[in-house]
Every structure is written in C-alpha cells, then in structure tokens.
Scaffold this motif. Sequence first.
Motif, PDB file in Angstrom:
ATOM      1  N   LEU A 163      56.716  45.088  38.647  1.00 58.63           N
ATOM      2  CA  LEU A 163      56.919  46.524  38.415  1.00 58.63           C
ATOM      3  C   LEU A 163      55.718  47.277  38.957  1.00 58.63           C
ATOM      4  O   LEU A 163      54.584  47.055  38.523  1.00 58.63           O
ATOM      5  CB  LEU A 163      57.093  46.801  36.928  1.00 58.63           C
ATOM      6  N   VAL A 195      59.886  42.755  32.861  1.00 66.10           N
ATOM      7  CA  VAL A 195      59.655  43.462  34.121  1.00 66.10           C
ATOM      8  C   VAL A 195      58.993  42.496  35.094  1.00 66.10           C
ATOM      9  O   VAL A 195      58.141  41.692  34.702  1.00 66.10           O
ATOM     10  CB  VAL A 195      58.778  44.729  33.948  1.00 66.10           C
ATOM     11  N   ARG A 245      63.530  45.518  36.368  1.00 72.13           N
ATOM     12  CA  ARG A 245      63.581  45.577  34.917  1.00 72.13           C
ATOM     13  C   ARG A 245      64.824  44.808  34.491  1.00 72.13           C
ATOM     14  O   ARG A 245      65.913  45.066  34.995  1.00 72.13           O
ATOM     15  CB  ARG A 245      63.667  47.018  34.414  1.00 72.13           C
TER      16      ARG A 245
END
Length: 497
Positions: free
Chosen positions: A264, A261, A310
Amino acid sequence: MSGLRMKQMVHSFGDITVLNGVNFHVQSGEVHALLGMNGAGKSTLMNILAGVLQPTGGTIEIDGQLYTFSSPKDAKRAGIGHVVQEVDAALFPALSVYENVLAEQIVEQPNMLFSKTNKRAFVLQLLERVGLAHVSLDTPVQTCSLHEKQLILLARVLSSSARYIILDEPTASLSEEETKRLFAMIEQLKVQGVSFIYISHKLHEVKRICDRMTILRDGTVVYEGDVSLPTEQIVRHMVGRQPETRNTFAREKSEETIFEVKQLYIPKTKTTVDLAVRRGEIVGIAGLVGAGKTELAESMIAHVKTTGERLLHEKKQTWNSPKDAIEAGVCLIPEERRKQGLFMNETIEKNLTVRLLSNIAAWQWIQKRKERALATRLISSLRIRPSSPNALVKHLSGGNQQKVVIGKWLQTNSDVLIFDEPTKGIDAHAKEEVFSIIRTLAEKGKAIIYLTSECQELLHIADTIYVMVDGQLIKQIDAQEATYEQLVYDMTGGGTN
C-alpha cells in the motif's frame, strides 16, 4: 555572561509538580537538544521561557541579565523566538508571505516609519536568511508547502531579532530532503550567533544537528552533556525504569485474516506498507509524531488516492473513497475527534445515530422513538456522562467525546476498526474505559488496528506491535516479547542507524 540560563525552575499545576528544580543552559551559537518522554516537562519549561506560563519558582538569565516574563511579548522582546509544531495555527493562510513575516512587527510597531520599499527589502533579507529567496512576497501562505510555512514562521521570529529560538518537533512532517535544507539553514544561523533549542524524539537527527543535550524525566534533569552518548543510553535516561504493564486479557487466537494491505503506497511519506490483522486481534502501530501513522490510517480507508492492494476477508477491494471502505465494513476513529469525528454543535443522540439513519428511518423520515431508544442503549453501555441524549457533544469531556466517536460505529457492520491515537487528550480513567471498549470489540471477533505514540498503551492492550519510522514499518514484534525501552529505542530511529 553569554548564553541563556534557567535556574531552579519549579512549576506546579494544582497539587501536581511538573518541574522540580530544573537547570537549563544554552550557550550562544549552539543547537541544544531538549529531550524527554511525553509528560517529562519539556513543554512546560519552554512555555515558561516563551512567556506563556509563569513559573512557581526559579530565574531566567539571558546574556547576564535577569528577566521576568509576564507574557509572550516580554519573551520576544528579550530575544526568545518560538517556532511551534503546528505552523498552520501560527500563520494567516489568506495573507501573503510578506504580510505573515511582518505580522509581529505590525503588532509591536504599528506606526513603523519604514517605507513600503524598505519593508519589502527587510522581508526579502529575512527570507534569504532562511533559504526562501525563491518565494514571491505576494504568494498567499495557504499555497505554500509545509516546509515553506515553517521557514516563513522562522523568518517572522527572526524579524524580532530573536537570538534563542525554540524548534518544536521541526522535522515531524518534513521529507529527508526538506530536513537537510532545514539543517543547512540552522548551521548558517548558528554562525551568525543564533542559538536553537531543539525538541525532538528523532534521536538520529538530534545526533546530526545538535551540539549538546539536556534530558528531562518526571520534571527533573537526568542528564546534561554531549550528544555523542550512545543512543541506548539516551533512551535509558529518557525512560528510566518503566512498569511493564502487560496485556493479560487472553483471547482465542484466530488464524483467519480479516484485513490485509499489500504494498500500500502512502503518498505523503512516499513509502509502501504491508500489514495484516486477524479476527479478534489487536494490532498496534507504534510511531512518534510525524512517523506517518495518520497517513497510513487514511490510506487504508481510501481517504487518499493510492496504489497497492487492500484485502477484506481475502477479497480484493477497489475502494475510491472512505464511503466505499465504510460500506465494506472498515471504519476509522480519527485522531482529531473534534474536527473529524464529531458534529460538535449537535447532541449525543445525533452523533451516536448518524451512521444508522437507514435503520431508524421510514419513508425518509427519522423515527424519533427508535433514534432515542438506540442512543439511550449506547449511552448506557458506553457509560457516557452526562447520560442525557440531548446533551451537546461540545460540552462533554474529552473521554466522553471519544466514547461517542467510537459508539457511532458499534451498531454498524464494521469488522475492522482503525483507532488513531484514541487516548489523546483524555484522563487515565477514561483511557481504561476506552481500553475496555476496544477489548470487548476484539472479543467479539472484530479486527483492531491501534495507532499510537504511547508505548505503554501498546504493551497494555496489543497482541502484535509494528514499529513505524519515517512512514515505514521497520519491525513486527509479539507484544508479549516487547519491552518499553526497546520500543522507544526503535521508534526514535535507534534501529535504523
């Protein structure tokens, strides 16, 4: 003699002594920190003070008078208040602010002679004391913010003229601004002679708001004194000498990143996170209660709407729901297994096969023999007890329930498994069994993310450890180089001062 004194408190659960002659003293009008690692005896000591438990030995003295509490009602009448960490469990969500604040008074004095006007004026006065004058008395509690709920519960405690109030991890779910407001309210109540027992793992906050502290370790007091003690020394008192149980299970280290990620965004903590996990790697996330671990886990599987990237097998993912994440091969074993991970009134068989219905169904009809065979294999390989597929999950121990939660993902296409506090509420033997399952998954090339507040577990199982404080990953450490004391120091905010 003013103040609260617990003298030579002893308490045992069966053959296990949890408190061994604890002396605890809170002065009138002070904020006193009660510190210690999980299992040090803090909760037991406070449950005795709140009348929930009766001690094996010892005395309680408040302002020079001896007390014996046989129930929480006795403690409240003596001036003890308790603002629990899980405030939602202590409030009535469908009732109004007014009704929630008066709840204890209604129970204690069902025939109160006050008029409704006087009652409302009484509640308004209490809300003003805790800084909630702006909240309408008729507002349903379920629409209030967590911070407001906490203060509503505090107003209820004050309605019983509490003079010694236990605050259990009061800032665990609060923002920095909400924490400042809480501290300002505590300072105002101190001036009015109210004392607070402040339980927290956030040592930087303890130093900000507390006057003195008592540190427990293994059921005994190891320090009592001023909070000006350097953070490193506080941590040393808390942890003592810890066995450095290392991860000795060597696995081939792949350079292939399975899941990543980037920036994020976690809405609840208003922070961004970068994190990567390789094939066959166990990445640990170390964080205290309220650090944001669960919020990170939920953001990774698209349980909440967020921003950032992601990547799964280096391909960008645009998931809109947990269903999308699951279909892509990412799953979450949640902290609250009974609420979020299991169908409690169903059988072991149903819970283990619920993710595999397409594999055991033909023409939309479940093939019972396939279902039973699959469940039986999983029960055997996971050593679930009792071994009957027909046993109801609600009758299993915590450890066996956790094995069922994990087991339902083992025959899926999941390449990434996120474990949120996987050993919560299970015994030592069950923990080792869970560790064994996780290691086996890693050996098969699965990518594991393991979120926990238990430092020793990460030293025991992880390859890489990230430390999370207030929603941010502040440090990345090779697990072989980490120490228990350093992890505790970083988790408690020692490295962020």
